[in-house]
Scaffold this motif. Structure first.
Motif, short mmCIF file in Angstrom:
data_model
loop_
_atom_site.label_atom_id
_atom_site.label_comp_id
_atom_site.label_asym_id
_atom_site.label_seq_id
_atom_site.Cartn_x
_atom_site.Cartn_y
_atom_site.Cartn_z
N PHE A 39 -7.10 5.03 0.85
CA PHE A 39 -6.28 5.13 -0.36
C PHE A 39 -7.00 5.94 -1.43
O PHE A 39 -6.39 6.79 -2.10
N LEU A 88 1.01 4.09 -2.93
CA LEU A 88 0.75 5.51 -2.64
C LEU A 88 1.84 6.38 -3.27
O LEU A 88 1.55 7.41 -3.89
N LEU A 140 -7.99 1.25 -5.12
CA LEU A 140 -7.11 0.23 -4.57
C LEU A 140 -7.85 -1.10 -4.61
O LEU A 140 -8.96 -1.22 -4.11
N VAL A 160 0.84 -1.20 0.00
CA VAL A 160 0.00 0.00 0.00
C VAL A 160 0.87 1.25 0.00
O VAL A 160 0.64 2.19 -0.76
#
Length: 393
Positions: A327, A273, A335, A269
């Motif tokens: 997200f 990002l 996501l 994650v």
């Protein structure tokens, strides 16, 4: 093989000219295939449904007391003929197929088929059975198999007689790209990346890029594991695998696998990002040959974390749902948490949609189906959903 993510089937193919060899085909996600190749218990249970149709379930002991069952209804034809032949010779070949339907390993094994199993076949109805009709009934039988309360079941151990032999597959993909898969020899992290490349490589005319790079003052750095782009958006994929072949003595249980993949997925994650931010900031991105890539940067990106088995993340389901929402707020993109089977499902759906449309490209369909899957995840409140596309004529 293409319609079912995981299956077990007996078949009776011709080999060596006109000679036939009974064969057990196992199709499953690569994580389960690794456990099989490491020698976990394999057991076949034969039984009949309430109206007399014979069936079997292959038990794969990847987790004590909680192993996997792959079942099949037995109909007239090669499957029955193969089992009858095994009753005489006591052995068969086993071939393993992965998510891309690629044959990746094989061996020979002994299986005992006794008279009671043959009696089930002799008494089978003449009409062919439809598996979906019996799904609920067989699910109950499998639950009884687990807790030991089932009756009328005949069990037989499947005992490999030799080491698993790898079968290497090479795929020629769009964009003059190629990938190779070798389940038993590849680095496990690289294998999953290459599998993702194999599944996605023909969606875009330019192909999918593995390990695209950033050229920074400190040196070259990986941008993401797999990258695709088209006029309506860009797809970023981070692959997070598990090490099974390194465990030479005690294979890891599911709780340990869950902990390991959770840590890796959280790291994924963070990586996505950063990749999404650099995409928005128009930071140049290059393929492994140093050529700059033309990417769509204005549209919301699709960020995918690919894991071996989604059920390993479900113990923290609510945490992951919040992570998905967070997200989307930070990046204005999507996501997705997918395992290799679900990635195959989405790719297959995209190809089906594009094939049945005069205007929709595979990448457009892939984009659309990812959005539909994201909606379903939020609506059901679960990251582990299995979407199947059926087109009506």
């Amino acid at each position: 093989m293409l319609g079912i993510p995981q299956l077990a089937r007996f078949t009776f193919p011709y080999q060596d000219g006109d000679k036939r060899h009974p064969t057990l085909i196992i199709k499953a996600h690569s994580l389960l295939l690794k456990y099989i190749a490491q020698g976990v218990l394999l057991e076949v249970s034969f039984f009949t449904t309430s109206d007399g149709h014979p069936a079997f379930a292959l038990y794969i002991d990847d987790e004590p007391q909680k192993g996997v069952f792959l079942w099949s209804l037995l109909n007239h034809g090669d499957e029955v003929a193969a089992i009858r032949h095994i009753s005489q010779c006591g052995e068969c070949s086993i071939y393993l197929f992965n998510e891309a339907c690629a044959n990746c390993a094989w061996t020979s094994a002994s299986i005992e088929i006794d008279a009671s199993i043959l009696a089930m076949l002799d008494a089978m109805p003449m009409s062919k059975a439809t598996p979906a009709v019996y799904a609920d009934e067989i699910a109950k039988i499998l639950d009884q198999l687990r807790d030991g309360t089932v009756r009328g079941v005949v069990r037989s151990i499947v005992l490999p007689k030799a080491k698993w032999k790898p079968l290497k597959s090479s795929f020629i993909l769009n964009g003059a790209l190629h990938t190779n898969l070798n389940l038993l020899a590849d680095n496990e992290g690289t294998h999953q990346e290459q599998l993702a490349h194999t599944l996605l490589g023909d969606l875009s005319p330019q192909g999918a890029y593995v390990n695209p790079q950033l050229h920074e003052p400190s040196g070259k750095k990986e941008f993401t594991d797999v990258l695709l782009s088209h006029e309506f958006g860009t797809v970023l994929l981070e692959s997070k695998s598990l090490s099974i072949f390194e465990q030479r003595t005690n294979l890891p249980d599911r709780s340990r696998l869950s902990r390991n993949i959770e840590k890796s997925a959280k790291r994924g994650v963070s990586q996505l990002l950063i990749a999404s931010r650099k995409l928005r900031e128009y930071v140049p991105i290059f393929d492994q040959n140093g050529s700059a890539l033309e990417l769509e940067r204005a549209q919301p990106p699709h960020a995918i974390i690919l894991v071996p088995d989604l059920s390993l993340l479900t113990p923290k389901n609510d945490d992951w749902l919040r992570c998905i929402v967070d997200f989307m707020k930070k990046t204005k993109g999507f996501l997705h948490l997918l395992d290799t089977v679900q990635l195959f499902r989405v790719m297959q759906a995209a190809q089906m949609i594009a094939t049945n449309s005069n205007t929709t490209t595979p990448m457009m369909a892939f984009d659309f189906y990812l959005i539909e899957r994201a909606k379903t995840v939020i609506k059901r409140g679960s990251i582990d959903v299995d979407m199947i596309l059926r087109l009506q004529k």
